[in-house]
Design an enzyme around this catalytic site. Structure first.
Site, short mmCIF file in Angstrom:
data_model
loop_
_atom_site.label_atom_id
_atom_site.label_comp_id
_atom_site.label_asym_id
_atom_site.label_seq_id
_atom_site.Cartn_x
_atom_site.Cartn_y
_atom_site.Cartn_z
CG HIS A 36 -2.03 1.02 1.12
ND1 HIS A 36 -3.21 0.75 0.49
CD2 HIS A 36 -2.12 2.29 1.56
CE1 HIS A 36 -4.00 1.82 0.54
NE2 HIS A 36 -3.35 2.78 1.19
CG ASP A 38 -2.41 6.41 0.42
OD1 ASP A 38 -3.33 6.25 -0.41
OD2 ASP A 38 -2.46 5.96 1.58
CD GLU A 152 -6.82 3.08 1.64
OE1 GLU A 152 -6.33 4.04 1.04
OE2 GLU A 152 -6.48 2.74 2.79
CG HIS A 179 -10.71 4.56 3.78
ND1 HIS A 179 -10.79 5.73 4.49
CD2 HIS A 179 -9.40 4.27 3.68
CE1 HIS A 179 -9.56 6.13 4.81
NE2 HIS A 179 -8.70 5.27 4.33
CG HIS A 225 -8.96 1.05 6.21
ND1 HIS A 225 -8.99 2.21 6.92
CD2 HIS A 225 -7.86 1.11 5.43
CE1 HIS A 225 -7.95 2.97 6.58
NE2 HIS A 225 -7.24 2.32 5.69
CG HIS A 246 -2.71 -0.20 4.48
ND1 HIS A 246 -3.65 -0.72 3.64
CD2 HIS A 246 -3.18 1.02 4.86
CE1 HIS A 246 -4.66 0.14 3.53
NE2 HIS A 246 -4.39 1.20 4.27
CG ASP A 315 -0.72 3.62 5.15
OD1 ASP A 315 -1.08 4.11 4.06
OD2 ASP A 315 -1.46 3.58 6.15
ZN LIG Z 1 -5.55 3.00 4.55
#
Ligand SMILES: [Zn+2]
Ligand SMILES: *[C@@H]1O[C@H](CO)[C@@H](O)[C@H](O)[C@H]1NC(C)=O
Ligand SMILES: *[C@@H]1O[C@H](CO)[C@@H](O)[C@H](O)[C@H]1NC(C)=O
Length: 421
Positions: A36, A38, A152, A179, A225, A246, A315
């Site tokens: 993961h 971002d 996600e 999420h 999540h 993650h 992450d």
């Molecule tokens: Zn996340």
């Protein structure tokens, strides 16, 4: 006395370097596939997805955890790039924003073809068609970062199996079921803190269809999540192993984003995978954390779920605080050196780096069956929030395109039929 101290220090330095050298040797053959990252979200917030402006050059990108030199230094060979849109887009423009994040990932691959290759399968062989059909193992051989799309948040499919299938065709290879908000069909981790109410008791009937359709398509089910009930429901239902892209270990840091031990045992039984999150708040439950504490999470998951159940899901660029020693994506070899120092075998390390993820991905591909009929049953209308949506397909009511006169005429017919006029 002086000599022995000097020798001791020298030995300490040499052994330190030895583990780091060993880490690099291993990672030259088996680079890390991270679960993961971002960066695509950062590209949206920093540049509104304009990759061509000078500051957005990924070779010199500053103030991010991720750029091309850092990926190279970190021996990153595979990355699930997160196609993320926040929960406040749910029932609004979530689908549009998800498409835009997939687009920015694909444009990264196009603009930097020496570094990134967008892939959609695990395979080693280059298929007849280029680009989109190259697999992870082939990308490893070419020394490029195998770039995969992870969506996600289940809100990105807007409760539609048609959208799910279309995202698959656009390259999505994992979907995080939620999420940090419930969808109409799956509950998120905030249910376990009491901040959100349980609505689906894990997965609703439609949520079960989503999981089955993901199995049929070959999309990895990601349980980062989600609530514990959702974790258990998906682990029970899925015919393929799942991942936590993650998440870290709950027994070391009692944060509800982490995975509790009873779930870790289900992870073991299903051949699934937990890719450890480096966010301080999930590692130490404090503002500060260290690389060694991240290694503790890896050790714990290995102990409870097995060495085959461990991976990395840093992450990076999605969090504000990272451990000392793991400040950006260049630092993976230091974490690997720490595992070697803790007597992980070379095979265990290669598993955590890439082979465990490849095993899961291949099992998901094996389970997929595009000859099977797609799931078709739509979510019940009553489970949708309708304020920003039309409801075509759901009602037998006269089409909105009919003129008011026609509507009146058909109403008259109905009432006549009932003997009311
Ligand atoms: Zn996340
Ligand atoms: C990014 O900058 C480097 C020089 O630092 C340059 O060689 C490269 O062409 C630039 N890439 C893009 C896509 O603009
Ligand atoms: C699950 O546990 C068993 C027994 O400890 C172990 O042999 C196996 O490798 C584990 N599975 C994974 C995926 O690590």
């Amino acid at each position: 006395m002086w000599t022995s101290w000097w020798l001791w220090a020298l030995v300490a330095v040499c052994t330190g370097d030895q583990f780091r050298d060993e880490a690099e040797r291993i990672m030259r053959g088996t680079p890390v596939i991270d679960g993961h990252n971002d960066l695509p979200w950062r590209l949206l917030t920093m540049f509104n997805n304009r990759l061509q402006i000078e500051r957005a050059n990924l070779t010199s990108l500053a103030n991010t955890h991720t750029n091309i030199p850092k990926l190279r230094a970190g021996f990153v060979g595979g990355q699930f790039w997160s196609a993320y849109t926040p929960c406040d887009t749910q029932n609004k423009d979530a689908v549009k924003r998800t498409l835009e994040q997939i687009d920015v990932i694909q444009r990264m691959c196009q603009m930097y073809p020496e570094t990134f290759v967008c892939v959609t399968n695990s395979a080693g062989a280059r298929r007849p068609q280029p680009a989109l059909l190259t697999g992870v193992r082939q990308a490893f051989r070419e020394g490029r970062v195998a770039s995969l799309v992870g969506v996600e948040g289940g809100h990105s499919i807007d409760s539609s199996l048609g959208v799910l299938r279309t995202l698959y065709r656009l390259g999505m290879r994992y979907l995080t079921l939620t999420h940090s908000c419930n969808t109409p069909w799956a509950d998120n981790w905030l249910v376990d803190t009491g901040e959100d109410k349980a609505e689906s008791q894990g997965l609703s009937h439609f949520g079960q269809s989503v999981v089955k359709e993901m199995n049929r398509l070959g999309v990895i089910i990601d349980l980062a999540h989600v609530s514990v009930a959702t974790m258990k429901a998906a682990l029970r239902l899925s015919t393929a192993p799942v991942i936590f892209s993650h998440s870290s270990a709950y027994s070391l840091c009692q944060h509800r984003r982490n995975v509790p031990d009873d779930v870790l045992r289900l992870v073991n039984q299903t051949g699934s995978l937990v890719m450890v999150n480096f966010y301080n708040d999930y590692v130490s439950c404090r503002q500060e954390a260290t690389l060694s504490q991240v290694a503790d999470h890896l050790d714990h998951i290995k102990k409870v779920a097995g060495a085959g159940a461990v991976g990395f899901g840093g992450d990076f660029d999605g969090v504000s605080r990272l451990p000392v020693g793991l400040e950006d994506v260049s630092k993976y070899p230091d974490l690997v050196a720490e595992l070697l120092r803790r007597r992980w075998t070379e095979a265990e390390v290669r598993g955590a780096l890439a082979n465990n993820l490849l095993r899961v991905f291949e099992a998901v591909e094996q389970v997929s069956d595009h000859t099977q009929s797609p799931e078709e049953e739509p979510i019940p209308a009553a489970q949708l929030q309708a304020s920003c949506r039309t409801m075509y397909g759901y009602s037998e009511a006269p089409s909105l395109h009919r003129q008011p006169g026609a509507l009146l005429a058909s109403l008259t017919t109905v009432l006549l039929g009932l003997g009311l006029l």
